[in-house]
Design a protein around this motif. Structure first.
Motif, short mmCIF file in Angstrom:
data_model
loop_
_atom_site.label_atom_id
_atom_site.label_comp_id
_atom_site.label_asym_id
_atom_site.label_seq_id
_atom_site.Cartn_x
_atom_site.Cartn_y
_atom_site.Cartn_z
N GLU A 91 0.85 -1.19 0.00
CA GLU A 91 0.00 0.00 0.00
C GLU A 91 0.89 1.24 0.00
O GLU A 91 2.07 1.16 0.30
N LYS A 106 1.05 5.60 1.05
CA LYS A 106 0.46 6.70 1.81
C LYS A 106 1.17 7.98 1.39
O LYS A 106 2.40 8.01 1.30
N ALA A 162 -3.44 6.26 10.53
CA ALA A 162 -4.27 7.28 9.89
C ALA A 162 -5.75 6.86 9.92
O ALA A 162 -6.05 5.67 9.85
N ARG A 163 -6.63 7.84 10.02
CA ARG A 163 -8.06 7.51 10.06
C ARG A 163 -8.54 6.97 8.73
O ARG A 163 -9.34 6.07 8.66
N SER A 164 -8.03 7.58 7.67
CA SER A 164 -8.45 7.05 6.38
C SER A 164 -7.28 6.29 5.74
O SER A 164 -6.16 6.78 5.70
N LYS A 165 -7.58 5.12 5.29
CA LYS A 165 -6.62 4.25 4.61
C LYS A 165 -5.24 4.17 5.28
O LYS A 165 -4.22 4.53 4.67
N PRO A 166 -5.20 3.70 6.52
CA PRO A 166 -3.87 3.52 7.15
C PRO A 166 -3.09 2.44 6.42
O PRO A 166 -3.69 1.54 5.81
#
Ligand SMILES: *[C@@H]1O[C@H](CO)[C@@H](O)[C@H](O)[C@H]1NC(C)=O
Ligand SMILES: *[C@@H]1O[C@H](CO)[C@@H](O)[C@H](O)[C@H]1NC(C)=O
Length: 341
Positions: A131, A133, A159-163
């Motif tokens: 992944e 970031k 992270a809150r979105s897509k850690p």
């Protein structure tokens, strides 16, 4: 490792461990051995193969290595162009491809696959892009320390979105900083390093590496030979294979760190030297060696494309210049573009 390579095998290690007593980390720079006398001492005389030396005692210290399929999770810190990301992604994807022509990045990884853990399991041949970031807005500023790097990683995995996924057994976390970011010891001592995160900071023990884009700060140090140090008159930079000096220079450092992360992820597996706080690892032993005959101040035989670009191996669609790695079976540095194999 950061000191002028070959002497760093020996007593100079102590100096380095003093320098980084706080958190031992492993970094390096892609120099050939420019310090004249030190390397000539070691290489003088009957050197048969690149990097071969009776002084090298690479040992296995019983810790884990990455034998399961490896996922490289990337954090892009700062400002990155699409074209730059592509060069790096394709390099990582090239490690396990069967689609590139010889000499290939996949051929380069074969040296890493020679290393095993205590059960005899080899390091995985499968390395894939994990992944990603983006940390576009410099969450921890434009000057990072070795500890704040761990906070950047923490932000990415929490992270809150897509850690980023938490993947301690087969994930590698690669923090790449853009050319306007300074990292502690960048340029002077290191172009990249690897270590593992501390549970107290990140919540997990994750093997990670940092590599910086040196284009603005010190290309002559960290993007050699696509840029050359000012103090060496008459030395001409080579043309880089993907038209981006900083990023093309990062590739060899990224290769260096991924190879070491795979063979020594928790810094208790494959390394030479007595001192675990400043281990000499499989890529450290071959710094500055990119081809047959390499060593001393010579990079070794490289390839030149029709466009005049310098490289030593092929990826899926692109060419790359990547340093060789220590082969413990034969006790010298090997790479896919070796002329004598
Ligand atoms: C290396 O050492 C010699 C003396 O041992 C010295 O004259 C020389 O300047 C040094 N550098 C090189 C390039 O030989
Ligand atoms: C696994 O490691 C052993 C010992 O180094 C080596 O002989 C063998 O060729 C390796 N296997 C692969 C697939 O690289």
């Amino acid at each position: 490792m950061t000191l002028p390579p070959l002497i760093s095998l020996l007593p100079v290690l102590t100096v380095f461990s003093l320098l980084c007593a706080v958190s031992p980390v492993l970094g390096w720079r892609p120099w050939p051995h420019l310090r004249p006398n030190s390397s000539d001492l070691l290489y003088a005389g009957s050197k048969k193969f690149e990097g071969s030396s009776e002084f090298v005692r690479l040992r296995y210290h019983m810790g884990p290595v990455l034998t399961a399929n490896i996922a490289v999770h990337t954090i892009w810190y700062g400002t990155w162009q699409k074209s730059q990301k592509k060069i790096i992604r394709e390099f990582i994807s090239s490690i396990s491809t069967v689609r590139s022509t010889h000499p290939s990045v996949a051929g380069w990884w074969k040296t890493v696959q020679l290393y095993t853990d205590q059960t005899g399991a080899n390091i995985s041949r499968n390395v894939r892009l994990g992944e990603e970031k983006n940390d576009r807005f410099y969450s921890h500023g434009k000057s990072l320390t070795r500890l704040s790097i761990q906070s950047v990683i923490k932000s990415a995995v929490t992270a809150r979105s897509k850690p980023l996924p938490i993947n301690p057994k087969s994930g590698l976390y690669l923090l790449l900083t853009s050319d306007d970011v300074y990292v502690q010891d960048f340029c002077g001592q290191v172009c990249g390093f690897h270590y593992f995160t501390f549970p107290a900071i990140v919540g997990y023990t994750l093997p990670y590496a940092w590599v910086g884009n040196s284009a603005k700060l010190c290309p002559g140090v960290c993007a050699y030979p696509f840029a050359v140090p000012d103090y060496i008159p008459g030395l001409k930079p080579r043309k880089s294979p993907n038209g981006d000096v900083g990023v093309d220079g990062m590739i060899s450092v990224i290769g260096h760190e991924i190879a070491e992360l795979a063979t020594n992820p928790l810094v208790n597996a494959w390394y030479a030297g007595q001192d675990p706080t400043s281990p000499v690892e499989i890529a450290d032993l071959c710094e500055g060696i990119y081809g047959t005959g390499g060593g001393g101040s010579y990079t070794g035989q490289l390839l030149e494309g029709h466009d005049g670009a310098t490289y030593n191996m092929n990826g899926i669609r692109r060419r790359y210049l990547v340093q060789w790695l220590w082969n413990h079976v034969v006790s010298y540095c090997t790479g896919p573009n070796a002329l004598d194999q």
